[in-house]
Design an enzyme around this catalytic site. Structure first.
Site, PDB file in Angstrom:
ATOM      1  N   ARG A 152       0.819  -1.399  -0.124  1.00  0.00           N
ATOM      2  CA  ARG A 152       0.005  -0.099  -0.010  1.00  0.00           C
ATOM      3  C   ARG A 152       0.982   1.377  -0.083  1.00  0.00           C
ATOM      4  O   ARG A 152       0.465   2.144   0.483  1.00  0.00           O
ATOM      5  CB  ARG A 152      -0.921  -0.029   1.206  1.00  0.00           C
ATOM      6  CG  ARG A 152      -1.633  -1.194   1.349  1.00  0.00           C
ATOM      7  CD  ARG A 152      -2.721  -1.626   0.192  1.00  0.00           C
ATOM      8  NE  ARG A 152      -3.672  -0.516  -0.190  1.00  0.00           N
ATOM      9  CZ  ARG A 152      -4.839  -0.639   0.564  1.00  0.00           C
ATOM     10  NH1 ARG A 152      -5.058  -1.683   1.317  1.00  0.00           N
ATOM     11  NH2 ARG A 152      -5.732   0.370   0.111  1.00  0.00           N
ATOM     12  N   ARG A 175      -1.607   5.580   0.198  1.00  0.00           N
ATOM     13  CA  ARG A 175      -2.160   6.100   1.502  1.00  0.00           C
ATOM     14  C   ARG A 175      -1.617   7.157   2.067  1.00  0.00           C
ATOM     15  O   ARG A 175      -2.149   7.825   3.118  1.00  0.00           O
ATOM     16  CB  ARG A 175      -2.156   4.728   2.370  1.00  0.00           C
ATOM     17  CG  ARG A 175      -3.250   3.812   2.089  1.00  0.00           C
ATOM     18  CD  ARG A 175      -3.088   2.733   3.068  1.00  0.00           C
ATOM     19  NE  ARG A 175      -4.465   1.991   3.072  1.00  0.00           N
ATOM     20  CZ  ARG A 175      -4.501   1.160   3.960  1.00  0.00           C
ATOM     21  NH1 ARG A 175      -3.599   0.422   4.511  1.00  0.00           N
ATOM     22  NH2 ARG A 175      -5.685   0.564   3.996  1.00  0.00           N
ATOM     23  N   ARG A 190      -4.910  12.770  -6.250  1.00  0.00           N
ATOM     24  CA  ARG A 190      -6.386  12.215  -6.055  1.00  0.00           C
ATOM     25  C   ARG A 190      -7.362  13.427  -5.808  1.00  0.00           C
ATOM     26  O   ARG A 190      -8.561  13.241  -6.606  1.00  0.00           O
ATOM     27  CB  ARG A 190      -6.359  11.526  -4.568  1.00  0.00           C
ATOM     28  CG  ARG A 190      -7.580  10.768  -4.348  1.00  0.00           C
ATOM     29  CD  ARG A 190      -7.626  10.242  -3.109  1.00  0.00           C
ATOM     30  NE  ARG A 190      -8.870   9.575  -2.556  1.00  0.00           N
ATOM     31  CZ  ARG A 190     -10.256   9.936  -2.466  1.00  0.00           C
ATOM     32  NH1 ARG A 190     -10.381  11.093  -2.881  1.00  0.00           N
ATOM     33  NH2 ARG A 190     -11.163   9.190  -2.382  1.00  0.00           N
ATOM     34  N   ASP A 205      -6.948  -1.378  -7.638  1.00  0.00           N
ATOM     35  CA  ASP A 205      -7.362  -2.184  -6.345  1.00  0.00           C
ATOM     36  C   ASP A 205      -7.636  -3.579  -6.875  1.00  0.00           C
ATOM     37  O   ASP A 205      -7.832  -3.753  -7.777  1.00  0.00           O
ATOM     38  CB  ASP A 205      -8.576  -1.438  -5.923  1.00  0.00           C
ATOM     39  CG  ASP A 205      -8.820  -1.705  -4.465  1.00  0.00           C
ATOM     40  OD1 ASP A 205      -8.511  -0.999  -3.513  1.00  0.00           O
ATOM     41  OD2 ASP A 205      -9.717  -2.554  -4.033  1.00  0.00           O
ATOM     42  N   TYR A 212     -15.909 -10.061  -0.690  1.00  0.00           N
ATOM     43  CA  TYR A 212     -16.550  -8.720  -1.069  1.00  0.00           C
ATOM     44  C   TYR A 212     -17.733  -8.853  -1.958  1.00  0.00           C
ATOM     45  O   TYR A 212     -18.475  -8.096  -1.919  1.00  0.00           O
ATOM     46  CB  TYR A 212     -15.443  -7.756  -1.793  1.00  0.00           C
ATOM     47  CG  TYR A 212     -14.477  -7.315  -0.669  1.00  0.00           C
ATOM     48  CD1 TYR A 212     -14.751  -6.111   0.302  1.00  0.00           C
ATOM     49  CD2 TYR A 212     -13.253  -7.617  -0.739  1.00  0.00           C
ATOM     50  CE1 TYR A 212     -13.766  -5.662   1.068  1.00  0.00           C
ATOM     51  CE2 TYR A 212     -12.380  -7.186   0.219  1.00  0.00           C
ATOM     52  CZ  TYR A 212     -12.521  -6.105   1.191  1.00  0.00           C
ATOM     53  OH  TYR A 212     -11.778  -5.780   2.150  1.00  0.00           O
TER      54      TYR A 212
HETATM   55  O1  CP3 Z   1       0.029  -1.072  -3.016  1.00  0.00           O
HETATM   56  C1  CP3 Z   1      -0.386  -0.186  -3.228  1.00  0.00           C
HETATM   57  O2  CP3 Z   1       0.014   0.921  -2.948  1.00  0.00           O
HETATM   58  C2  CP3 Z   1      -1.018  -0.370  -4.652  1.00  0.00           C
HETATM   59  C3  CP3 Z   1      -2.607   0.022  -4.459  1.00  0.00           C
HETATM   60  C4  CP3 Z   1      -3.566  -0.546  -3.823  1.00  0.00           C
HETATM   61  C5  CP3 Z   1      -4.759  -0.173  -3.369  1.00  0.00           C
HETATM   62  N1  CP3 Z   1      -5.545  -1.199  -2.852  1.00  0.00           N
HETATM   63  C6  CP3 Z   1      -5.130   1.134  -3.623  1.00  0.00           C
HETATM   64  C7  CP3 Z   1      -6.048   1.598  -2.798  1.00  0.00           C
HETATM   65  C8  CP3 Z   1      -3.600  -2.046  -3.483  1.00  0.00           C
HETATM   66  C9  CP3 Z   1      -2.505  -3.052  -3.396  1.00  0.00           C
HETATM   67  C10 CP3 Z   1      -4.716  -2.197  -3.083  1.00  0.00           C
HETATM   68  C11 CP3 Z   1      -5.216  -3.678  -2.506  1.00  0.00           C
HETATM   69  C12 CP3 Z   1      -6.443  -3.726  -1.794  1.00  0.00           C
HETATM   70  N2  CP3 Z   1      -7.618  -3.272  -1.731  1.00  0.00           N
HETATM   71  C13 CP3 Z   1      -6.674  -4.978  -0.601  1.00  0.00           C
HETATM   72  C14 CP3 Z   1      -5.468  -5.783  -0.469  1.00  0.00           C
HETATM   73  C15 CP3 Z   1      -4.397  -5.539   0.460  1.00  0.00           C
HETATM   74  C16 CP3 Z   1      -4.877  -5.201   1.903  1.00  0.00           C
HETATM   75  O3  CP3 Z   1      -4.690  -4.147   2.354  1.00  0.00           O
HETATM   76  O4  CP3 Z   1      -5.263  -6.248   2.534  1.00  0.00           O
HETATM   77  C17 CP3 Z   1      -7.893  -4.868  -0.127  1.00  0.00           C
HETATM   78  C18 CP3 Z   1      -8.557  -5.701   0.863  1.00  0.00           C
HETATM   79  C19 CP3 Z   1      -8.574  -3.728  -0.738  1.00  0.00           C
HETATM   80  C20 CP3 Z   1      -9.862  -3.159  -0.573  1.00  0.00           C
HETATM   81  C21 CP3 Z   1      -9.891  -1.918  -0.597  1.00  0.00           C
HETATM   82  N3  CP3 Z   1      -9.727  -0.691  -1.352  1.00  0.00           N
HETATM   83  C22 CP3 Z   1     -10.482  -1.277   0.906  1.00  0.00           C
HETATM   84  C23 CP3 Z   1     -10.737  -2.174   2.240  1.00  0.00           C
HETATM   85  C24 CP3 Z   1     -10.228   0.351   0.747  1.00  0.00           C
HETATM   86  C25 CP3 Z   1     -10.649   1.308   1.916  1.00  0.00           C
HETATM   87  C26 CP3 Z   1      -9.764   1.387   3.071  1.00  0.00           C
HETATM   88  C27 CP3 Z   1      -8.137   1.704   2.494  1.00  0.00           C
HETATM   89  O5  CP3 Z   1      -7.582   0.957   2.211  1.00  0.00           O
HETATM   90  O6  CP3 Z   1      -8.075   3.088   2.550  1.00  0.00           O
HETATM   91  C28 CP3 Z   1      -9.914   0.577  -0.351  1.00  0.00           C
HETATM   92  C29 CP3 Z   1      -9.532   1.626  -0.869  1.00  0.00           C
HETATM   93  C30 CP3 Z   1      -8.249   1.962  -1.513  1.00  0.00           C
HETATM   94  N4  CP3 Z   1      -7.249   1.190  -2.347  1.00  0.00           N
HETATM   95  C31 CP3 Z   1      -7.572   3.241  -1.205  1.00  0.00           C
HETATM   96  C32 CP3 Z   1      -6.182   3.113  -1.907  1.00  0.00           C
HETATM   97  C33 CP3 Z   1      -5.177   4.182  -2.249  1.00  0.00           C
HETATM   98  C34 CP3 Z   1      -7.886   4.551  -0.610  1.00  0.00           C
HETATM   99  C35 CP3 Z   1      -9.071   5.061  -1.439  1.00  0.00           C
HETATM  100  C36 CP3 Z   1      -8.854   6.840  -1.368  1.00  0.00           C
HETATM  101  O7  CP3 Z   1      -7.572   7.300  -1.764  1.00  0.00           O
HETATM  102  O8  CP3 Z   1      -9.791   7.255  -0.899  1.00  0.00           O
END
Ligand code: CP3
Length: 339
Positions: free
Chosen positions: A26, A30, A39, A76, A153
């Site tokens: 991530r 983040r 964003r 994602d 999901y």
């Molecule tokens: O690794 C990286 O930086 C690449 C980007 C990446 C995102 N999601 C971007 C994202 C990766 C590899 C993921 C994988 C992902 N997404 C997983 C598996 C990894 C883990 O953390 O267990 C899961 C379970 C998800 C599902 C998901 N996406 C959730 C639960 C959420 C909300 C909570 C959060 O992570 O902020 C997301 C949103 C998400 N995916 C964001 C990002 C940058 C935040 C969205 C935003 O900018 O508002």
């Protein structure tokens, strides 16, 4: 193309490295203020993820700003259910939400096995741009969710602490569950192969919700599908990260993958014994990055000594938390690089 820094790939393949490679789950998205700027310009997470130029820009930020040894494509895991016919929304400060979920055999029939070149073209286009911009500086990591985590999901429609709705189907209608898991697996194999074709140098499978299953259920409903993916991908190295699946380390160690990711609950020495023939990745508690610089250095060095210098990729034990100070992240990365 020849990579200028191929530490990650050499470590993944079990070859010697002059120092331990490091990246962070991530890392793209983040924590960086530079990410939040892009964003905001995009307007929403989904707009950002589906605009290849912008997705490429935020993929490169951690390489330029933090000095990590790999980029991971900004996307994602939920793009796969969307491509199969279940669109998602990303609700501000809450997370993903699926207006439609899978409830019946008919719902599963209505899902398609996605074609990455059309349904997920925006991710592949982003990969094309990133590869050009990286120009061989560091490898690019592609990824997908493990079928069981995606299944969670698709049934539940949102995040959950227990995923009890999804688990209900495993116990009450296992046949239906297997039908859906197979469809997700077929979509995922095609998707990861397409990512590799477009330039992903290594792919990681995120089984983020592995820890909600019992060992028996894990062996029935998750491992066989991850195994299918590992067996199908022969082109480039594969990493399996199953959060919470400490009970399945021995089985995961027998998959035809190259790297196994560990979370911070997994003891390092014990994991080396259980998984003797693969490269390990992990596993600093992301909360260590809330500590002082001195403490971060101390904990990181302790981790490095415990893993040893070879067959190892330094990382956190799960994704970096959104409120982590980028300066502290840099301290973690620099400590690994100068060890
Ligand atoms: O690794 C990286 O930086 C690449 C980007 C990446 C995102 N999601 C971007 C994202 C990766 C590899 C993921 C994988 C992902 N997404 C997983 C598996 C990894 C883990 O953390 O267990 C899961 C379970 C998800 C599902 C998901 N996406 C959730 C639960 C959420 C909300 C909570 C959060 O992570 O902020 C997301 C949103 C998400 N995916 C964001 C990002 C940058 C935040 C969205 C935003 O900018 O508002």
């Amino acid at each position: 193309m020849n990579l200028k820094n191929d530490l990650l790939l050499r470590a993944a393949k079990g070859q010697d490295t002059e120092r331990v490679p490091v990246w962070m789950m991530r890392q793209a998205g983040r924590i960086l203020p530079e990410y939040r700027e892009v964003r905001a310009k995009a307007g929403s997470f989904i707009k950002l993820a589906t605009t290849p130029e912008l997705a490429a820009e935020v993929t490169l930020q951690p390489v330029d700003i933090l000095g990590v040894d790999a980029a991971i494509i900004f996307s994602d895991i939920l793009v796969v259910p969307e491509a199969m016919g279940l669109p998602y929304e990303m609700i501000e400060a809450k997370g993903p939400f699926f207006p439609k979920t899978v409830k019946s055999a008919k719902d599963i029939e209505n899902l398609k096995i996605s074609d990455p070149e059309t349904d997920l073209a925006y991710v592949l286009d982003a990969i094309d741009i990133v590869k050009k911009e990286l120009n061989g500086r560091v490898p690019l990591i592609g990824f997908a969710g493990a079928p069981f985590t995606i299944f969670c999901y698709m049934i539940e429609g949102k995040g959950s602490k227990t995923f009890s709705e999804a688990k209900k189907m495993l116990y009450s209608n296992p046949k239906l569950a297997h039908t859906l898991l197979q469809k997700i697996t077929d979509s995922t194999i095609a998707y990861l192969k397409a990512q590799i074709k477009h330039g992903a140098d290594l792919v990681q499978i995120f089984d983020s919700w592995a820890g909600v299953l019992s060992p028996d259920q894990y062996r029935k409903f998750s491992l066989p599908y991850i195994a299918q993916i590992c067996d199908a991908i022969e082109e480039n190295p594969v990493t399996v990260f199953a959060k919470g699946a400490f009970f399945a380390r021995k089985d995961i160690g027998k998959l035809s993958c190259d790297v196994v990711g560990l979370d911070w609950n997994m003891d390092i020495k014990e994991s080396r014994k259980l998984i003797p023939n693969k490269t390990l990745q992990g596993n600093l508690d992301p909360c260590v990055l809330y500590a002082s610089f001195k403490e971060i250095e101390k904990q990181t060095k302790k981790m490095l000594k415990s893993f040893g210098g070879q067959r190892y990729i330094a990382n956190l034990g799960h994704g970096v938390y959104p409120d982590t100070d980028p300066g502290k992240v840099k301290c973690f990365i620099d400590t690994v690089k100068s060890f």
